[in-house]
Design an enzyme around this catalytic site. Structure first.
Site, mmCIF file in Angstrom:
data_model
loop_
_atom_site.group_PDB
_atom_site.id
_atom_site.type_symbol
_atom_site.label_atom_id
_atom_site.label_comp_id
_atom_site.label_asym_id
_atom_site.label_seq_id
_atom_site.Cartn_x
_atom_site.Cartn_y
_atom_site.Cartn_z
ATOM 1 N N ASP A 131 0.770 -1.229 0.000
ATOM 2 C CA ASP A 131 0.000 0.000 0.000
ATOM 3 C C ASP A 131 0.813 1.298 0.000
ATOM 4 O O ASP A 131 0.560 2.185 -0.801
ATOM 5 C CB ASP A 131 -0.926 -0.020 1.231
ATOM 6 C CG ASP A 131 -2.116 0.889 1.071
ATOM 7 O OD1 ASP A 131 -2.610 0.989 -0.059
ATOM 8 O OD2 ASP A 131 -2.537 1.478 2.062
ATOM 9 N N CYS A 185 -14.058 -4.612 -18.865
ATOM 10 C CA CYS A 185 -15.435 -4.503 -18.375
ATOM 11 C C CYS A 185 -16.439 -4.511 -19.529
ATOM 12 O O CYS A 185 -17.651 -4.493 -19.284
ATOM 13 C CB CYS A 185 -15.644 -3.188 -17.630
ATOM 14 S SG CYS A 185 -14.619 -2.966 -16.197
ATOM 15 N N CYS A 188 -20.164 -2.693 -19.647
ATOM 16 C CA CYS A 188 -20.750 -2.523 -18.300
ATOM 17 C C CYS A 188 -20.325 -1.180 -17.693
ATOM 18 O O CYS A 188 -19.164 -0.797 -17.777
ATOM 19 C CB CYS A 188 -20.299 -3.663 -17.381
ATOM 20 S SG CYS A 188 -20.964 -3.540 -15.714
ATOM 21 N N CYS A 195 -22.003 5.129 -8.065
ATOM 22 C CA CYS A 195 -21.263 6.045 -7.175
ATOM 23 C C CYS A 195 -22.183 7.182 -6.722
ATOM 24 O O CYS A 195 -22.667 7.951 -7.556
ATOM 25 C CB CYS A 195 -20.026 6.596 -7.884
ATOM 26 S SG CYS A 195 -19.169 7.814 -6.859
ATOM 27 N N CYS A 238 -15.823 3.599 1.490
ATOM 28 C CA CYS A 238 -17.072 3.412 0.732
ATOM 29 C C CYS A 238 -16.874 2.223 -0.198
ATOM 30 O O CYS A 238 -15.792 2.068 -0.784
ATOM 31 C CB CYS A 238 -17.379 4.663 -0.083
ATOM 32 S SG CYS A 238 -18.803 4.461 -1.181
ATOM 33 N N CYS A 241 -18.937 1.320 -5.396
ATOM 34 C CA CYS A 241 -18.546 0.890 -6.744
ATOM 35 C C CYS A 241 -17.986 -0.532 -6.770
ATOM 36 O O CYS A 241 -17.809 -1.110 -7.838
ATOM 37 C CB CYS A 241 -17.552 1.888 -7.359
ATOM 38 S SG CYS A 241 -16.003 2.030 -6.461
HETATM 39 C C1 B12 Z 1 -4.393 6.855 -2.967
HETATM 40 C C2 B12 Z 1 -5.234 5.626 -2.863
HETATM 41 C C3 B12 Z 1 -6.607 5.796 -2.755
HETATM 42 C C4 B12 Z 1 -7.284 7.138 -2.965
HETATM 43 C C5 B12 Z 1 -7.363 7.443 -4.481
HETATM 44 C C6 B12 Z 1 -8.009 6.280 -5.276
HETATM 45 C C7 B12 Z 1 -7.585 6.146 -6.707
HETATM 46 N N1 B12 Z 1 -8.535 5.722 -7.523
HETATM 47 O O1 B12 Z 1 -6.450 6.342 -7.064
HETATM 48 C C8 B12 Z 1 -8.644 6.929 -2.245
HETATM 49 C C9 B12 Z 1 -8.528 7.367 -0.793
HETATM 50 C C10 B12 Z 1 -9.832 7.636 -2.859
HETATM 51 C C11 B12 Z 1 -8.747 5.407 -2.292
HETATM 52 C C12 B12 Z 1 -9.945 4.730 -2.205
HETATM 53 C C13 B12 Z 1 -10.050 3.347 -2.230
HETATM 54 N N2 B12 Z 1 -9.031 2.469 -2.192
HETATM 55 CO CO1 B12 Z 1 -7.162 2.959 -2.390
HETATM 56 N N3 B12 Z 1 -5.324 3.253 -2.659
HETATM 57 C C14 B12 Z 1 -4.642 4.331 -2.862
HETATM 58 C C15 B12 Z 1 -3.166 3.973 -3.040
HETATM 59 C C16 B12 Z 1 -2.456 4.192 -1.702
HETATM 60 C C17 B12 Z 1 -2.452 4.742 -4.159
HETATM 61 C C18 B12 Z 1 -3.214 4.749 -5.498
HETATM 62 C C19 B12 Z 1 -2.712 5.751 -6.472
HETATM 63 O O2 B12 Z 1 -1.519 5.953 -6.643
HETATM 64 N N4 B12 Z 1 -3.643 6.415 -7.143
HETATM 65 C C20 B12 Z 1 -3.380 7.283 -8.218
HETATM 66 C C21 B12 Z 1 -3.798 6.517 -9.505
HETATM 67 C C22 B12 Z 1 -3.871 7.388 -10.708
HETATM 68 O O3 B12 Z 1 -2.815 5.546 -9.728
HETATM 69 P P1 B12 Z 1 -3.169 3.981 -9.871
HETATM 70 O O4 B12 Z 1 -4.261 3.649 -9.013
HETATM 71 O O5 B12 Z 1 -1.972 3.169 -9.680
HETATM 72 O O6 B12 Z 1 -3.664 3.925 -11.370
HETATM 73 C C23 B12 Z 1 -2.901 3.312 -12.388
HETATM 74 C C24 B12 Z 1 -3.730 2.237 -13.031
HETATM 75 O O7 B12 Z 1 -5.083 2.356 -12.659
HETATM 76 C C25 B12 Z 1 -3.461 2.449 -14.493
HETATM 77 N N5 B12 Z 1 -4.605 2.829 -15.289
HETATM 78 C C26 B12 Z 1 -5.321 3.927 -15.167
HETATM 79 N N6 B12 Z 1 -6.232 3.971 -16.112
HETATM 80 C C27 B12 Z 1 -6.097 2.858 -16.857
HETATM 81 C C28 B12 Z 1 -6.813 2.430 -17.943
HETATM 82 C C29 B12 Z 1 -6.467 1.221 -18.527
HETATM 83 C C30 B12 Z 1 -7.242 0.754 -19.695
HETATM 84 C C31 B12 Z 1 -5.396 0.453 -17.975
HETATM 85 C C32 B12 Z 1 -5.050 -0.851 -18.546
HETATM 86 C C33 B12 Z 1 -4.702 0.921 -16.865
HETATM 87 C C34 B12 Z 1 -5.058 2.117 -16.335
HETATM 88 O O8 B12 Z 1 -2.565 3.523 -14.632
HETATM 89 C C35 B12 Z 1 -2.645 4.331 -13.473
HETATM 90 C C36 B12 Z 1 -1.364 5.029 -13.443
HETATM 91 O O9 B12 Z 1 -1.077 5.514 -12.298
HETATM 92 C C37 B12 Z 1 -3.266 2.455 -3.419
HETATM 93 C C38 B12 Z 1 -2.060 1.604 -3.044
HETATM 94 C C39 B12 Z 1 -0.947 1.758 -4.074
HETATM 95 N N7 B12 Z 1 0.260 1.987 -3.610
HETATM 96 O O10 B12 Z 1 -1.183 1.659 -5.270
HETATM 97 C C40 B12 Z 1 -4.564 2.027 -2.670
HETATM 98 C C41 B12 Z 1 -5.430 0.965 -3.330
HETATM 99 C C42 B12 Z 1 -5.559 1.294 -4.781
HETATM 100 N N8 B12 Z 1 -6.720 1.171 -2.683
HETATM 101 C C43 B12 Z 1 -7.404 0.096 -2.481
HETATM 102 C C44 B12 Z 1 -8.727 0.052 -1.966
HETATM 103 C C45 B12 Z 1 -9.234 -1.301 -1.477
HETATM 104 C C46 B12 Z 1 -9.519 1.207 -1.934
HETATM 105 C C47 B12 Z 1 -11.022 1.290 -1.617
HETATM 106 C C48 B12 Z 1 -11.837 0.144 -2.180
HETATM 107 C C49 B12 Z 1 -11.203 1.406 -0.079
HETATM 108 C C50 B12 Z 1 -12.644 1.635 0.379
HETATM 109 N N9 B12 Z 1 -13.492 0.638 0.335
HETATM 110 O O11 B12 Z 1 -12.975 2.708 0.809
HETATM 111 C C51 B12 Z 1 -11.382 2.658 -2.290
HETATM 112 C C52 B12 Z 1 -11.791 2.473 -3.766
HETATM 113 C C53 B12 Z 1 -11.947 3.752 -4.517
HETATM 114 C C54 B12 Z 1 -11.760 3.542 -6.019
HETATM 115 N N10 B12 Z 1 -12.835 3.247 -6.723
HETATM 116 O O12 B12 Z 1 -10.634 3.658 -6.521
HETATM 117 C C55 B12 Z 1 -6.643 -1.133 -2.949
HETATM 118 C C56 B12 Z 1 -7.235 -1.653 -4.268
HETATM 119 C C57 B12 Z 1 -7.208 -3.171 -4.394
HETATM 120 C C58 B12 Z 1 -7.709 -3.614 -5.732
HETATM 121 N N11 B12 Z 1 -8.148 -4.861 -5.800
HETATM 122 O O13 B12 Z 1 -7.711 -2.886 -6.686
HETATM 123 C C59 B12 Z 1 -5.160 -0.569 -3.056
HETATM 124 C C60 B12 Z 1 -4.307 -1.184 -4.160
HETATM 125 C C61 B12 Z 1 -4.513 -0.818 -1.673
HETATM 126 C C62 B12 Z 1 -4.031 -2.273 -1.495
HETATM 127 N N12 B12 Z 1 -2.767 -2.413 -1.151
HETATM 128 O O14 B12 Z 1 -4.740 -3.231 -1.641
HETATM 129 N N13 B12 Z 1 -7.524 4.829 -2.466
#
Ligand code: B12
Length: 318
Positions: A131, A185, A188, A195, A238, A241
């Site tokens: 994380d 997806c 869907c 949300c 939450c 989603c």
């Molecule tokens: C900051 C963070 C949050 C923030 C921001 C969420 C977000 N969407 O980024 C907040 C507080 C809102 C949050 C909420 C939640 N989180 Co959170 N969060 C994190 C954290 C610490 C960092 C994520 C991050 O860097 N975000 C910035 C985004 C832009 O980066 P990214 O997620 O890596 O996105 C990449 C990919 O998605 C990809 N990508 C993006 N678009 C596309 C499109 C295509 C087609 C493809 C192929 C790839 C791709 O490229 C992005 C590049 O960065 C991670 C742990 C980690 N170190 O990764 C946990 C993590 C993502 N969270 C997690 C969880 C469980 C949640 C919640 C479900 C908790 C809850 N029930 O309240 C919610 C879900 C919200 C949601 N729908 O995303 C889990 C997800 C597990 C999983 N199976 O996916 C993680 C991985 C923690 C863990 N170690 O398990 N979270």
């Protein structure tokens, strides 16, 4: 052979999904992240604002790394009571029902590392990541074959849906890489429509400053009035989603005792009046010391509790 044995040991340590990806900075993921943050979607999350310095430090500390073992842990449990037991009940996201997952997973990592050193190579290096490291965990897991990234931004496993915690062991062992998962997806969009605050306006891209999880967990200050009124009875995190996702339908219950509820208790619901009347920060910490809820402080908890109280009275007066 070595990779296969390592995966078996990871499964024996209790991990439900295991894959391997080459170490190194995923430039495409970083580009997407920077574009996302430039839109202001990261809100007040300091650890995302100072990503670059954390990344440089992390890459320096792990410059010897060759592979990343990506591990998924199923944390799903069925709800005991989907409706609030009382109007003063605040809802807790599933990820925070059991023990703090950072601690639970780290303990399993430590045991796994011990076995890997004993059986594979006593000199091998491993760094545990859960994380908090500057690693795009969902994207890393997708490249390691664990699942695909859904429109709600979660890693979706065909077997475990969106309910896998993700973690990694970074190692200097040269392991065989998995093929990336190429699911999607399709058409869907159930999660987008589910949300309550409309945080996912573009598929795969969510505005964290509208996300209820962001406001109840990460926002250090006031929650905007326009968001508060849409927060329903969410007290911490939450799952809207995730629960809406069709992949949830066949979900298996977790077999990790760390994540299972204590007999006779229902961690899904919090008595928000009790939160509001807590005497001190110390009292708050004692109440939640083993749970992920301890990430927030008493002030944030009281703020969240107040929103639940206000929304409950709005529902009643309708
Ligand atoms: C900051 C963070 C949050 C923030 C921001 C969420 C977000 N969407 O980024 C907040 C507080 C809102 C949050 C909420 C939640 N989180 Co959170 N969060 C994190 C954290 C610490 C960092 C994520 C991050 O860097 N975000 C910035 C985004 C832009 O980066 P990214 O997620 O890596 O996105 C990449 C990919 O998605 C990809 N990508 C993006 N678009 C596309 C499109 C295509 C087609 C493809 C192929 C790839 C791709 O490229 C992005 C590049 O960065 C991670 C742990 C980690 N170190 O990764 C946990 C993590 C993502 N969270 C997690 C969880 C469980 C949640 C919640 C479900 C908790 C809850 N029930 O309240 C919610 C879900 C919200 C949601 N729908 O995303 C889990 C997800 C597990 C999983 N199976 O996916 C993680 C991985 C923690 C863990 N170690 O398990 N979270």
């Amino acid at each position: 052979m070595v990779t296969r044995r390592i995966k078996t040991l990871a499964h024996e340590a209790g991990f439900h999904a295991v894959g391997v990806v080459r170490a190194g900075l995923p430039l495409e993921a970083e580009r997407r992240f920077l574009a996302w943050r430039a839109k202001g979607y990261a809100g007040e999350m300091k650890f995302l604002k100072n990503y670059e310095s954390r990344r440089d430090q992390f890459l320096k500390e792990t410059e010897w790394a060759k592979s990343i073992l990506v591990l998924g842990a199923n944390y799903f449990q069925k709800s005991l009571a989907e409706n609030p037991p009382t109007p003063a009940s605040g809802k807790v996201a599933r990820y925070a029902w059991g023990a703090d997952y950072h601690k639970a997973i780290r303990a399993r990592h430590e045991k796994l590392i011990e076995r890997l050193k004993q059986e594979i190579n006593p000199e091998a290096r491993f760094v545990s990541s859960i994380d908090t490291r500057p690693l795009f965990e969902r994207e890393t897991a997708q490249r390691a074959g664990l699942g695909f990234i859904g429109k709600q931004n979660q890693l979706l496993s065909l077997e475990f849906g969106p309910w896998l915690f993700l973690s990694e062991l970074i190692t200097d062992l040269e392991l065989e890489e998995n093929a990336a998962h190429v699911g999607s997806c399709g058409t869907c969009r159930v999660c987008i429509d589910a949300c309550p605050t409309g945080a996912i306006q573009v598929p795969f891209e969510m505005d964290a400053t509208k996300c209820i999880a962001y406001h109840t967990i990460e926002n250090p200050g006031e929650i905007p009035a326009g968001i508060q009124s849409k927060m329903e009875n969410w007290f911490y995190g939450c799952d809207a989603c995730l629960t809406a996702c069709p992949y949830t339908a066949k979900q298996k219950e977790t077999d990790w005792p760390e994540f299972q509820r204590v007999e006779g208790e229902d961690p899904e619901w919090i008595d928000v009046n009790e939160i509001i009347s807590l005497e001190s920060q110390g009292a708050f910490e004692r109440k939640f010391k083993e749970r992920a809820i301890a990430r927030i402080n008493k002030k944030q908890a009281v703020r969240n509790a107040q929103v639940v109280v206000n929304n409950a009275s709005n529902f009643q007066s309708r």
